[in-house]
Scaffold this motif. Structure first.
Motif, PDB file in Angstrom:
ATOM      1  N   SER A 118       0.836  -1.203   0.000  1.00 62.11           N
ATOM      2  CA  SER A 118       0.000   0.000   0.000  1.00 62.11           C
ATOM      3  C   SER A 118       0.871   1.254   0.000  1.00 62.11           C
ATOM      4  O   SER A 118       2.073   1.204   0.285  1.00 62.11           O
ATOM      5  N   GLU A 119       0.251   2.376  -0.320  1.00 60.20           N
ATOM      6  CA  GLU A 119       0.969   3.641  -0.241  1.00 60.20           C
ATOM      7  C   GLU A 119       1.379   3.916   1.201  1.00 60.20           C
ATOM      8  O   GLU A 119       0.658   3.581   2.138  1.00 60.20           O
ATOM      9  N   PRO A 120       2.539   4.536   1.390  1.00 61.73           N
ATOM     10  CA  PRO A 120       3.014   4.776   2.761  1.00 61.73           C
ATOM     11  C   PRO A 120       2.150   5.817   3.478  1.00 61.73           C
ATOM     12  O   PRO A 120       1.610   6.740   2.855  1.00 61.73           O
ATOM     13  N   ILE A 121       2.038   5.643   4.774  1.00 57.25           N
ATOM     14  CA  ILE A 121       1.298   6.577   5.619  1.00 57.25           C
ATOM     15  C   ILE A 121       2.266   7.152   6.642  1.00 57.25           C
ATOM     16  O   ILE A 121       2.888   6.404   7.408  1.00 57.25           O
ATOM     17  N   LEU A 122       2.412   8.471   6.632  1.00 63.40           N
ATOM     18  CA  LEU A 122       3.279   9.155   7.600  1.00 63.40           C
ATOM     19  C   LEU A 122       2.458   9.597   8.799  1.00 63.40           C
ATOM     20  O   LEU A 122       1.365  10.157   8.652  1.00 63.40           O
ATOM     21  N   SER A 123       3.004   9.383   9.983  1.00 64.29           N
ATOM     22  CA  SER A 123       2.326   9.808  11.205  1.00 64.29           C
ATOM     23  C   SER A 123       3.362  10.273  12.220  1.00 64.29           C
ATOM     24  O   SER A 123       4.555   9.961  12.105  1.00 64.29           O
ATOM     25  N   GLY A 124       2.897  11.008  13.213  1.00 66.02           N
ATOM     26  CA  GLY A 124       3.780  11.469  14.284  1.00 66.02           C
ATOM     27  C   GLY A 124       4.140  12.931  14.197  1.00 66.02           C
ATOM     28  O   GLY A 124       4.667  13.496  15.163  1.00 66.02           O
ATOM     29  N   TYR A 125       3.883  13.561  13.042  1.00 68.81           N
ATOM     30  CA  TYR A 125       4.224  14.986  12.911  1.00 68.81           C
ATOM     31  C   TYR A 125       3.005  15.826  13.257  1.00 68.81           C
ATOM     32  O   TYR A 125       1.957  15.721  12.618  1.00 68.81           O
ATOM     33  N   GLU A 126       3.148  16.644  14.250  1.00 70.51           N
ATOM     34  CA  GLU A 126       2.094  17.565  14.646  1.00 70.51           C
ATOM     35  C   GLU A 126       2.705  18.955  14.719  1.00 70.51           C
ATOM     36  O   GLU A 126       2.999  19.478  15.785  1.00 70.51           O
ATOM     37  N   GLY A 127       2.919  19.534  13.541  1.00 70.82           N
ATOM     38  CA  GLY A 127       3.584  20.829  13.472  1.00 70.82           C
ATOM     39  C   GLY A 127       2.639  21.965  13.786  1.00 70.82           C
ATOM     40  O   GLY A 127       1.430  21.778  13.861  1.00 70.82           O
ATOM     41  N   PRO A 128       3.225  23.163  13.936  1.00 71.65           N
ATOM     42  CA  PRO A 128       4.664  23.428  13.890  1.00 71.65           C
ATOM     43  C   PRO A 128       5.373  22.991  15.174  1.00 71.65           C
ATOM     44  O   PRO A 128       4.748  22.847  16.212  1.00 71.65           O
ATOM     45  N   LEU A 129       6.697  22.799  15.044  1.00 76.44           N
ATOM     46  CA  LEU A 129       7.519  22.378  16.171  1.00 76.44           C
ATOM     47  C   LEU A 129       8.398  23.535  16.625  1.00 76.44           C
ATOM     48  O   LEU A 129       8.767  24.406  15.833  1.00 76.44           O
ATOM     49  N   VAL A 130       8.761  23.532  17.897  1.00 72.11           N
ATOM     50  CA  VAL A 130       9.655  24.549  18.447  1.00 72.11           C
ATOM     51  C   VAL A 130      11.093  24.070  18.320  1.00 72.11           C
ATOM     52  O   VAL A 130      11.396  22.887  18.540  1.00 72.11           O
ATOM     53  N   GLU A 131      11.973  24.970  17.947  1.00 71.56           N
ATOM     54  CA  GLU A 131      13.391  24.636  17.784  1.00 71.56           C
ATOM     55  C   GLU A 131      13.927  23.922  19.023  1.00 71.56           C
ATOM     56  O   GLU A 131      13.698  24.335  20.148  1.00 71.56           O
ATOM     57  N   GLY A 132      14.647  22.805  18.770  1.00 72.03           N
ATOM     58  CA  GLY A 132      15.227  22.034  19.861  1.00 72.03           C
ATOM     59  C   GLY A 132      14.365  20.878  20.321  1.00 72.03           C
ATOM     60  O   GLY A 132      14.829  20.034  21.093  1.00 72.03           O
ATOM     61  N   SER A 133      13.128  20.815  19.843  1.00 71.25           N
ATOM     62  CA  SER A 133      12.261  19.705  20.236  1.00 71.25           C
ATOM     63  C   SER A 133      12.516  18.497  19.341  1.00 71.25           C
ATOM     64  O   SER A 133      13.030  18.618  18.224  1.00 71.25           O
ATOM     65  N   GLU A 134      12.152  17.313  19.813  1.00 71.83           N
ATOM     66  CA  GLU A 134      12.364  16.076  19.071  1.00 71.83           C
ATOM     67  C   GLU A 134      11.030  15.560  18.521  1.00 71.83           C
ATOM     68  O   GLU A 134      10.021  15.559  19.220  1.00 71.83           O
ATOM     69  N   MET A 135      11.056  15.151  17.285  1.00 75.08           N
ATOM     70  CA  MET A 135       9.872  14.540  16.695  1.00 75.08           C
ATOM     71  C   MET A 135      10.170  13.074  16.406  1.00 75.08           C
ATOM     72  O   MET A 135      11.310  12.699  16.099  1.00 75.08           O
TER      73      MET A 135
END
Length: 385
Positions: A118-135
């Motif tokens: 199947s086509e890939p599904i990206l998850s886990g990104y809930e932007g925008p992010l603050v500089e220095g944070s980990e995603m």
């Protein structure tokens, strides 16, 4: 005699036997698979296809197994071709083509079933992010067979994720790749993609996101004018230039330890003080904030008295002149001393070492007769003329 006849019969059967030919087949899950069996120089013989469970599918043109997915494509003396539509993983295995003549000859064709992921599904990104944070991102593709490849790419450069697989019901595979990244302001506006590669695909399947990163304001102060020193009576203009994401709030000016002078004027990010005097001295701070943080930068103001500056310049000039005069005087003194020393040591030395050597017949006699010879070495003297 009976034994000889048996041997001849075996030879005749072997010669008359028909050897079929076929080839392995790879089919995509849910699509059509075609199995073809051919016989060269076919005699009066019959051809049969059977499945991995040894069930007869077709005997010549006659269908033996009641399965609507299996159809006859072509039947003749030299060929028997069948098709299986909507192929499933359970159809995979070794199919046998048998040719019945004086003897039975068999050839095996293996049907491999592959599945498109199947086509890939990206998850886990809930932007925008603050500089220095980990995603922590996840890319998932399922239904592939054999195992597909998942590759990460950040702004044109490959990055490595951590992958795991899971076999699903029915025999296909789910692949999940995790990617951890600490974001900085340089990542703002960059793209991050996950690609799936598989033999059933002509081009890769891609899922992508565009990163949005918030970072604190970046400030720097720019002074208008080209004066090296700020003098009383002149004016001062400072521009506080600010960048950041999201757009920073309005700039704030302050003087550390005390308030701004009453004559100070702030318009936007510009601070103007006119006219200047020494009571305006101090550290002026430009500060700005946004949701990512607060940043400031300082400017140290020192206002000079023009009179004191001229006096100091005069004093500096006098000191420099005095130093130059001393250097010149010392140089002249050294030249005079060196000249006198050279004059006193200029002249010719005359000794009596070779006296009496003029009348000697040879060198040895001259040395013996000379007053400076070995006999009178203790009386050797020099005279300075």
């Amino acid at each position: 005699m009976h034994r000889l006849i048996s041997v001849l019969l075996v030879l005749i059967v072997t010669v008359n036997g028909q050897q079929p030919s076929s080839s392995n087949v790879t089919a995509v899950l849910g699509e059509l698979a075609v199995l073809r069996c051919e016989v060269q120089n076919a005699d009066e013989s019959s051809i049969q296809w059977s499945n991995p469970a040894r069930q007869t599918l077709f005997f010549d043109e006659k269908k033996a197994l009641k399965d609507s997915r299996i159809e006859l494509v072509n039947a003749g003396r030299n060929e028997l071709t069948i098709s299986i539509s909507n192929v499933s993983l359970s159809d995979e295995g070794a199919y046998r083509c048998s040719v019945f003549a004086h003897v039975v000859n068999i050839v095996t064709a293996y049907l491999s079933v592959i599945a498109t992921p199947s086509e890939p599904i990206l998850s886990g990104y809930e932007g925008p992010l603050v500089e220095g944070s980990e995603m922590l991102l996840s890319c998932q593709s399922e239904g592939g067979r054999p195992l597909p490849r998942l590759l990460w790419n950040h702004n044109g450069h490959p990055v490595t994720g951590k992958e795991r697989q899971e076999v699903l019901e029915g025999g296909t595979v789910m692949v999940i790749s995790h990617l951890a990244k600490v974001v900085g302001r340089e990542d703002d506006g960059t793209s991050l993609t996950c690609e799936v590669f598989h033999e059933t695909l002509k081009t890769s399947l891609v899922a992508s996101i565009t990163l949005e990163v918030y970072y604190p304001p970046v400030l720097f102060i720019q002074r208008r004018g080209d004066e090296t020193r700020l003098l009383e009576g002149r004016s001062l203009e400072l521009d506080c230039i600010v960048e950041g994401k999201p757009r920073p709030e309005s700039v704030k000016w302050q003087r550390l330890g005390e308030g701004l002078p009453e004559k100070a004027d702030v318009v936007g990010g510009t601070l103007r003080i006119s006219p200047l005097n020494r009571t305006d001295n101090g550290t002026y701070r430009c500060q700005s904030s946004n949701m990512a943080g607060t940043t400031y930068t300082d400017f140290n103001l020192i206002v000079h008295d023009p009179g004191m500056l001229e006096s100091r310049l005069g004093t500096d000039t006098a000191v420099i002149g005095g130093v130059v005069a001393v250097v010149v005087f010392v140089t002249l003194c050294l030249l005079i001393v060196i000249g006198r020393y050279l004059a006193r040591h200029k002249g010719t030395y005359l000794t009596h070492e070779a006296k009496g050597a003029e009348d000697a017949p040879d060198a040895d006699t001259a040395i013996i007769n000379a007053e400076g010879g070995p006999a009178s070495a203790h009386e050797k003297k020099e005279y300075f003329i």
